[in-house]
Motif scaffolding. Sequence first.
Motif, PDB file in Angstrom:
ATOM      1  N   LYS A 710      33.046  51.233  40.751  1.00  0.00           N
ATOM      2  CA  LYS A 710      33.394  51.607  39.377  1.00  0.00           C
ATOM      3  C   LYS A 710      33.592  50.419  38.448  1.00  0.00           C
ATOM      4  CE  LYS A 710      36.207  54.917  38.685  1.00  0.00           C
ATOM      5  NZ  LYS A 710      37.409  55.795  38.651  1.00  0.00           N
ATOM      6  N   TYR A 711      33.933  49.230  38.984  1.00  0.00           N
ATOM      7  CA  TYR A 711      34.328  48.116  38.108  1.00  0.00           C
ATOM      8  C   TYR A 711      33.462  46.887  38.361  1.00  0.00           C
ATOM      9  CZ  TYR A 711      38.478  50.927  37.216  1.00  0.00           C
ATOM     10  OH  TYR A 711      39.337  51.942  36.865  1.00  0.00           O
ATOM     11  N   ASP A 712      33.352  46.107  37.281  1.00  0.00           N
ATOM     12  CA  ASP A 712      32.632  44.828  37.397  1.00  0.00           C
ATOM     13  C   ASP A 712      33.508  43.764  38.064  1.00  0.00           C
ATOM     14  OD1 ASP A 712      30.376  45.822  36.058  1.00  0.00           O
ATOM     15  OD2 ASP A 712      31.376  45.531  34.127  1.00  0.00           O
ATOM     16  N   TYR A 713      34.795  43.790  37.720  1.00  0.00           N
ATOM     17  CA  TYR A 713      35.704  42.781  38.272  1.00  0.00           C
ATOM     18  C   TYR A 713      36.956  43.474  38.794  1.00  0.00           C
ATOM     19  CZ  TYR A 713      32.950  38.975  36.307  1.00  0.00           C
ATOM     20  OH  TYR A 713      31.942  38.103  36.029  1.00  0.00           O
ATOM     21  N   ILE A 714      37.362  43.054  40.006  1.00  0.00           N
ATOM     22  CA  ILE A 714      38.595  43.558  40.615  1.00  0.00           C
ATOM     23  C   ILE A 714      39.516  42.359  40.832  1.00  0.00           C
ATOM     24  CG2 ILE A 714      39.593  44.758  42.578  1.00  0.00           C
ATOM     25  CD1 ILE A 714      36.749  45.923  43.072  1.00  0.00           C
ATOM     26  N   ILE A 715      40.662  42.380  40.170  1.00  0.00           N
ATOM     27  CA  ILE A 715      41.639  41.280  40.271  1.00  0.00           C
ATOM     28  C   ILE A 715      42.784  41.758  41.156  1.00  0.00           C
ATOM     29  CG2 ILE A 715      43.086  39.646  39.021  1.00  0.00           C
ATOM     30  CD1 ILE A 715      40.093  39.469  38.357  1.00  0.00           C
ATOM     31  N   LEU A 716      42.978  41.089  42.298  1.00  0.00           N
ATOM     32  CA  LEU A 716      44.038  41.462  43.227  1.00  0.00           C
ATOM     33  C   LEU A 716      45.236  40.546  43.058  1.00  0.00           C
ATOM     34  CD1 LEU A 716      41.916  42.018  46.481  1.00  0.00           C
ATOM     35  CD2 LEU A 716      42.456  43.652  44.664  1.00  0.00           C
ATOM     36  N   ASP A 717      46.347  41.116  42.590  1.00  0.00           N
ATOM     37  CA  ASP A 717      47.609  40.359  42.471  1.00  0.00           C
ATOM     38  C   ASP A 717      48.362  40.509  43.790  1.00  0.00           C
ATOM     39  OD1 ASP A 717      49.748  38.913  41.394  1.00  0.00           O
ATOM     40  OD2 ASP A 717      50.754  40.776  40.791  1.00  0.00           O
ATOM     41  N   THR A 718      48.389  39.454  44.605  1.00  0.00           N
ATOM     42  CA  THR A 718      48.935  39.544  45.962  1.00  0.00           C
ATOM     43  C   THR A 718      50.263  38.811  46.079  1.00  0.00           C
ATOM     44  OG1 THR A 718      47.789  37.542  46.687  1.00  0.00           O
ATOM     45  CG2 THR A 718      46.574  39.623  46.862  1.00  0.00           C
ATOM     46  N   PRO A 719      50.964  39.017  47.194  1.00  0.00           N
ATOM     47  CA  PRO A 719      52.238  38.302  47.381  1.00  0.00           C
ATOM     48  C   PRO A 719      52.004  36.798  47.572  1.00  0.00           C
ATOM     49  CG  PRO A 719      52.047  40.169  48.878  1.00  0.00           C
ATOM     50  CD  PRO A 719      50.695  39.948  48.297  1.00  0.00           C
ATOM     51  N   PRO A 720      53.066  35.979  47.469  1.00  0.00           N
ATOM     52  CA  PRO A 720      52.940  34.530  47.688  1.00  0.00           C
ATOM     53  C   PRO A 720      52.534  34.246  49.129  1.00  0.00           C
ATOM     54  CG  PRO A 720      54.979  35.014  46.521  1.00  0.00           C
ATOM     55  CD  PRO A 720      54.422  36.335  46.994  1.00  0.00           C
ATOM     56  N   LEU A 721      51.534  33.401  49.293  1.00  0.00           N
ATOM     57  CA  LEU A 721      51.019  33.070  50.608  1.00  0.00           C
ATOM     58  C   LEU A 721      52.024  32.267  51.430  1.00  0.00           C
ATOM     59  CD1 LEU A 721      48.583  33.107  52.514  1.00  0.00           C
ATOM     60  CD2 LEU A 721      47.770  31.014  51.398  1.00  0.00           C
ATOM     61  N   GLY A 722      52.901  31.535  50.744  1.00  0.00           N
ATOM     62  CA  GLY A 722      53.878  30.737  51.466  1.00  0.00           C
ATOM     63  C   GLY A 722      55.018  31.538  52.039  1.00  0.00           C
ATOM     64  N   LEU A 723      55.135  32.816  51.642  1.00  0.00           N
ATOM     65  CA  LEU A 723      56.242  33.644  52.104  1.00  0.00           C
ATOM     66  C   LEU A 723      55.789  34.709  53.095  1.00  0.00           C
ATOM     67  CD1 LEU A 723      58.149  34.151  48.707  1.00  0.00           C
ATOM     68  CD2 LEU A 723      58.541  32.417  50.469  1.00  0.00           C
ATOM     69  N   VAL A 724      54.613  35.305  52.856  1.00  0.00           N
ATOM     70  CA  VAL A 724      54.108  36.367  53.737  1.00  0.00           C
ATOM     71  C   VAL A 724      52.626  36.101  54.007  1.00  0.00           C
ATOM     72  CG1 VAL A 724      55.784  38.094  52.991  1.00  0.00           C
ATOM     73  CG2 VAL A 724      53.617  37.838  51.753  1.00  0.00           C
ATOM     74  N   SER A 725      52.092  36.813  54.981  1.00  0.00           N
ATOM     75  CA  SER A 725      50.692  36.610  55.375  1.00  0.00           C
ATOM     76  C   SER A 725      49.752  37.667  54.790  1.00  0.00           C
ATOM     77  CB  SER A 725      50.573  36.629  56.900  1.00  0.00           C
ATOM     78  OG  SER A 725      50.999  37.888  57.417  1.00  0.00           O
ATOM     79  N   ASP A 726      50.260  38.531  53.899  1.00  0.00           N
ATOM     80  CA  ASP A 726      49.435  39.602  53.349  1.00  0.00           C
ATOM     81  C   ASP A 726      48.149  39.100  52.701  1.00  0.00           C
ATOM     82  OD1 ASP A 726      51.501  41.072  54.240  1.00  0.00           O
ATOM     83  OD2 ASP A 726      52.218  41.769  52.279  1.00  0.00           O
ATOM     84  N   PRO A 727      48.193  38.006  51.908  1.00  0.00           N
ATOM     85  CA  PRO A 727      46.940  37.562  51.270  1.00  0.00           C
ATOM     86  C   PRO A 727      45.857  37.206  52.272  1.00  0.00           C
ATOM     87  CG  PRO A 727      48.830  36.546  50.196  1.00  0.00           C
ATOM     88  CD  PRO A 727      49.354  37.232  51.424  1.00  0.00           C
ATOM     89  N   LEU A 728      46.225  36.693  53.439  1.00  0.00           N
ATOM     90  CA  LEU A 728      45.231  36.331  54.443  1.00  0.00           C
ATOM     91  C   LEU A 728      44.492  37.578  54.951  1.00  0.00           C
ATOM     92  CD1 LEU A 728      47.242  33.668  56.481  1.00  0.00           C
ATOM     93  CD2 LEU A 728      45.535  33.275  54.701  1.00  0.00           C
ATOM     94  N   ASP A 729      45.214  38.702  55.018  1.00  0.00           N
ATOM     95  CA  ASP A 729      44.595  39.947  55.478  1.00  0.00           C
ATOM     96  C   ASP A 729      43.630  40.515  54.442  1.00  0.00           C
ATOM     97  OD1 ASP A 729      46.095  39.810  57.821  1.00  0.00           O
ATOM     98  OD2 ASP A 729      47.793  40.849  56.895  1.00  0.00           O
TER      99      ASP A 729
END
Length: 817
Positions: A710-729
């Motif tokens: 549906k979209y041209d651009y998807i911007i993912l606002d993720t948690p801080p990488l230094g605190l949790v590992s969610d962005p790596l996933d």
Amino acid sequence: MDNQFKFIENSKEHVSDIKDYLLRILANWKWFVLTVLIALGIAYYYNLSALKQYGLTATIAVKEKQNPLFSTGTNIAFNWGGVSDKVESIRKALTSRSHNETVVRELAFYINYLKDGRFRKEDVYGKTPFKIELQPNQFQLLNTLIKIDFIDEESFGLTVDFLADVNYNLINYKNEKTTAFTTPAQTFYQEFSVNEYINLPFLKAQIVRTDTLSQAKGSTYYIQLNTVSQVASSYQSVRANGLAGTSLVELSLSGANKNRIVDYLNKTIEVLAASELEQKTDYAYNTKAFIDAQFRNTSDSLKLIENHISKFKQENSIYNLSAEGGVIFSQTTGLDQMQKQLTDRIAYFENLEDYIQSNSDYSKIPAPAIINIEDGSISKMVGELTRLSIEKEKLSNKVTTSHPSIKLINDEIETARTVLLENLSSLKQATQVTLNNSERRLNNYNYELAKLPNKEQKLLNYQRKYSLTESNFVFLMQKRYEAEIAIAATVSDITVLDSAKDTGQGFILPRVQFNYMIALLLGLILPLFVIVILEILDTKIHAVEDIERISPIPILGVVGNSTSENNLAVFNNPKSTVAESFRALRSNVQFLFNRSIKDNSKTILVTSSVSGEGKTFISINLATVFALSGKKTVLVGLDLRKPKIFDDFGLTNKIGVVNYLIGETTVENIIQKTHIENLDIITSGPVPPNPSELLISNETDFLIATLKEKYDYIILDTPPLGLVSDPLDLLKYVNASIYVVRQNYSEKGMLKMIHEKYKKNEVSNISVVLNDFKIKTRYGYGYGYGYGYGYGKYANGYHENQNSTFLQKIVNKFKKS
């Protein structure tokens, strides 16, 4: 914390680092100017207010002086010779307590004359038109200011402030005794006339005029009495430096009053010379006293023998010796005198030998008083032994007894001692042989004497005894004259070459130029030290160069400091420099995508090290700038632990990603429209207990796939990488990643983790954005012209001024209203 992440060693980079470091230091030039001005101001005040110290000198020559009329063997002030330690003795005497106390008493320096100065009470000794004369053997007030106010030329007021809870004492300078003085707390005041006797319980003295008092009218002076020992201790610091290779001693003294220094230096030399002369003549006085006693005894013996001879002649009617008796008398008289001299000489040799054998200090070997030393070798050897003993004494004050130099000089002393004892033994034996020969000759004459008539024998014996006593009498008379001449002719060994004098010398302390130089150095060094320490302890990221030195991860761009009321900086101020920097990011981010997805949907992940670095701010405005360019954009809030993005758009967080991931709703129901065209938003939703598990579920795959359709651009606002590992996933879903670093906030060490993953290829296609950048930082330079952040003063007319002053903002609001 390890902040050293340099992996490219290059000499040009080192030069650049040094230049950068110097620029950072020079950027604080205002602090240098301020500290230099403060330091110079402090130095100026110190130079102005510090007590001025003056230094004066006097030079004396210390050389033993002997009267040339005396020979070495007969001089009553006989000296063995050798090296003299008189210079060292003089130096020690000058700093001794007893000597300085004598000088203080003679100068009455226990009396202080003071006057109010600009910064303190100043010593005005020698500058007062009066002096105070204390009555002898009377008790005087000690260590308390006595105020003297001159009313006119003939009268003055005497004031003493007696305070409560203060113990006052009186002192008698004749015997240095002190006694307590009790008085109620009061201010004592009484008027006296000049030269009038002051008879108070605490002061018995006179104020005596030394100069005209016409200028003293209305002036105030202070007098303070101190103990002699207290004042003498302050003058024991007088320096007496011997000039190398000479017998000269330079005396130097510093103080606040040149008159006091001049008087003290000259008086200390005068007292020292008198004391030294007294010590020098002590030997002559003692010898004269001994000779006088021997002279009286010999005189009495001579009179007694003379009476016996006269009586014997009258009773036996014999008045003259026969020719044969006269010959015997003339021969035996000379032998009697020789025997006495030889006996005295042997006795002295034995005493000298006993002294050397029983003592270890040979610096004070007893000298002959009334005998002559004819053998020059004895004097030479005793002089050598004396010299070595004096050198050992000097050396013992500098090194320990186990020092090699002490051991060497001990060996020399022992050798000289052994040689001297051997020579004394030989000389004593030779003298004894001469004495024995004279005794044999005398026995021969005594044999001839026995052949004479009995009466003539007795008369001859009387005359021999008389002649011997008479010769001793004459010898003692000669020695007494020598002693009297020695006492009269003896002069001090101290000669004044240059007396102390005030010739207008300037003060030596404070050292004005030196203090200004030190102030200048401290004014430069102290801020430099503080800046260097702050730089060493500084772990924050301040500029693009800091990031480049730490990690080779490419820098996508620089975003300036935003003054917008919320995170919608681009939408609220589209002509601002911040908005322009996001447009630059929009252009630069295109280089992160592969050509294969040029026309497809693109997913960008935005993360940071810790909270507060502007990750959400970058996400919102990057999505906004894509939407404003006509691209369909969706902003997805995947920071499930700390949802933020909804509030800036005026939306709620009641339903969002979490609701979809747990199966409560569909993708279409969680997408919310915003007031910005082409920009949709998916909030995080309620905070779940298991955010990591939700993000790695299959629903996340479907969500991202649906949004890409549906979209041209998807911007993912993720948690801080230094605190949790969610962005790596979530990296598997994205085409590019942005790592946000905030100026003056992010720690250099926080980049270590992302750098290690980048180095191991665990994270790819990632770039750094420097956020909240201020061009005029404390380092004095700015960046961004290569990354899309403004053009400084050259941007005038192209962007709105976000850095308006407070007054300008008020005027702008007034115009809008």
